[in-house]
Design a protein around this motif. Structure first.
Motif, PDB file in Angstrom:
ATOM      1  N   LEU A  15       0.871  -1.178   0.000  1.00  0.00           N
ATOM      2  CA  LEU A  15       0.000   0.000   0.000  1.00  0.00           C
ATOM      3  C   LEU A  15       0.905   1.224   0.000  1.00  0.00           C
ATOM      4  CD1 LEU A  15      -2.590  -1.100   2.723  1.00  0.00           C
ATOM      5  CD2 LEU A  15      -2.647  -1.550   0.244  1.00  0.00           C
ATOM      6  N   LEU A  16       0.881   1.982  -1.078  1.00  0.00           N
ATOM      7  CA  LEU A  16       1.750   3.139  -1.227  1.00  0.00           C
ATOM      8  C   LEU A  16       0.942   4.418  -1.101  1.00  0.00           C
ATOM      9  CD1 LEU A  16       4.456   4.512  -2.088  1.00  0.00           C
ATOM     10  CD2 LEU A  16       3.714   4.167  -4.472  1.00  0.00           C
ATOM     11  N   ARG A  17       1.333   5.265  -0.164  1.00  0.00           N
ATOM     12  CA  ARG A  17       0.701   6.577  -0.073  1.00  0.00           C
ATOM     13  C   ARG A  17       1.290   7.477  -1.165  1.00  0.00           C
ATOM     14  NH1 ARG A  17       1.271  11.278   4.541  1.00  0.00           N
ATOM     15  NH2 ARG A  17      -0.203  12.713   3.555  1.00  0.00           N
ATOM     16  N   HIS A  18       0.474   8.353  -1.719  1.00  0.00           N
ATOM     17  CA  HIS A  18       0.938   9.248  -2.780  1.00  0.00           C
ATOM     18  C   HIS A  18       1.975  10.251  -2.261  1.00  0.00           C
ATOM     19  CE1 HIS A  18      -1.323  12.630  -1.119  1.00  0.00           C
ATOM     20  NE2 HIS A  18      -2.320  11.782  -0.940  1.00  0.00           N
ATOM     21  N   GLY A  19       2.615  10.972  -3.193  1.00  0.00           N
ATOM     22  CA  GLY A  19       3.614  11.972  -2.844  1.00  0.00           C
ATOM     23  C   GLY A  19       3.010  13.316  -2.465  1.00  0.00           C
ATOM     24  N   GLU A  20       3.885  14.278  -2.192  1.00  0.00           N
ATOM     25  CA  GLU A  20       3.442  15.608  -1.755  1.00  0.00           C
ATOM     26  C   GLU A  20       2.581  16.281  -2.835  1.00  0.00           C
ATOM     27  OE1 GLU A  20       5.896  19.022   0.341  1.00  0.00           O
ATOM     28  OE2 GLU A  20       5.896  19.318  -1.829  1.00  0.00           O
TER      29      GLU A  20
END
Length: 231
Positions: A15-20
């Motif tokens: 599960l990858l959280r998006h970037g800034e």
């Protein structure tokens, strides 16, 4: 934990959280369209894509929101994959969407907002945690099945990822947002032996790129080293 042969992980779901995100006005953007990665966020996406390119990822899933798709793009290019867009991994619904949380104009200071804060268990200001956890796990199970014997990656958002982890670990959904171990472009990884979840691990591939102020903010907390939890 000493693993028996039948508990050796054979399928992995990241599960990858998006970037800034570019958000100079400090708006809680939620599910609103038109919010894209900042220049730093794009650099984060490139770095995490490179960090993951040698992994055995055969199935790639993304939230429909722009910031998630932009985070998935570098890895999709490097692996030659076409992301599957899945509404089940979208950001959570929130009554405060579109309101400002910047210095001097914080929506939480207005009395009209207080009525939405009476029940932290539901939560009363947005989509129930149980609903988030159930939809995330439905998507996780489908991704696991699509990548049997390999690895899948889902690009999602902080609260859905964190709620999925709480559900996976059998913990209470009630929590302080500042305590979420889910920084920008962090990976919460679920290891399966068959259909059974046997391990959870966490990593921050772009940790050194995250501004200190973001690590301390409720929407981007973390700074923890890699952690493993056996089920």
């Amino acid at each position: 934990m000493t693993e028996r042969a039948d508990l050796t992980p054979d399928t992995v779901v990241h599960l990858l959280r998006h970037g800034e995100v570019h958000n100079p006005e400090g708006i809680l953007y939620g599910r609103r369209p038109g919010f894209h990665l900042s220049e730093l966020g794009l650099a984060m996406a490139e770095q995490v894509g490179e960090w993951l390119q040698d992994r055995d990822i055969t199935h790639l899933v993304s939230s429909p929101l722009e910031r998630a798709q932009e985070t998935a793009a570098p890895l999709a290019r490097l692996k030659g994959l076409t992301p599957t867009i899945d509404d089940r991994v979208i950001e959570s619904e929130n009554w405060f969407e579109g309101k400002r949380f910047g210095v001097g104009d914080n929506a939480l200071k207005h009395p009209s907002s207080w009525a939405k804060l009476y029940n932290p268990f539901k939560p009363s200001w947005g989509e129930p945690y149980k609903v988030i956890g159930d939809r995330m796990f439905a998507a996780i199970h489908d991704a696991r099945d699509a990548a049997r014997g390999h690895e899948a990656l889902i690009v999602s958002h902080q609260l859905p990822v964190w709620v999925a982890r709480l559900k996976a670990e059998g913990r209470s959904y009630l929590h302080d947002p500042r305590s979420r171990q889910c920084t920008l472009c962090s990976l919460t990884t679920l290891h399966f032996a068959g259909d059974r979840l046997v391990q959870i691990s966490y990593a921050e591939p772009v940790g050194e790129m995250i501004p200190a102020k973001d690590k301390k903010a409720a929407f981007s907390t973390g700074g923890a080293s890699e952690e493993n939890r056996a089920r």
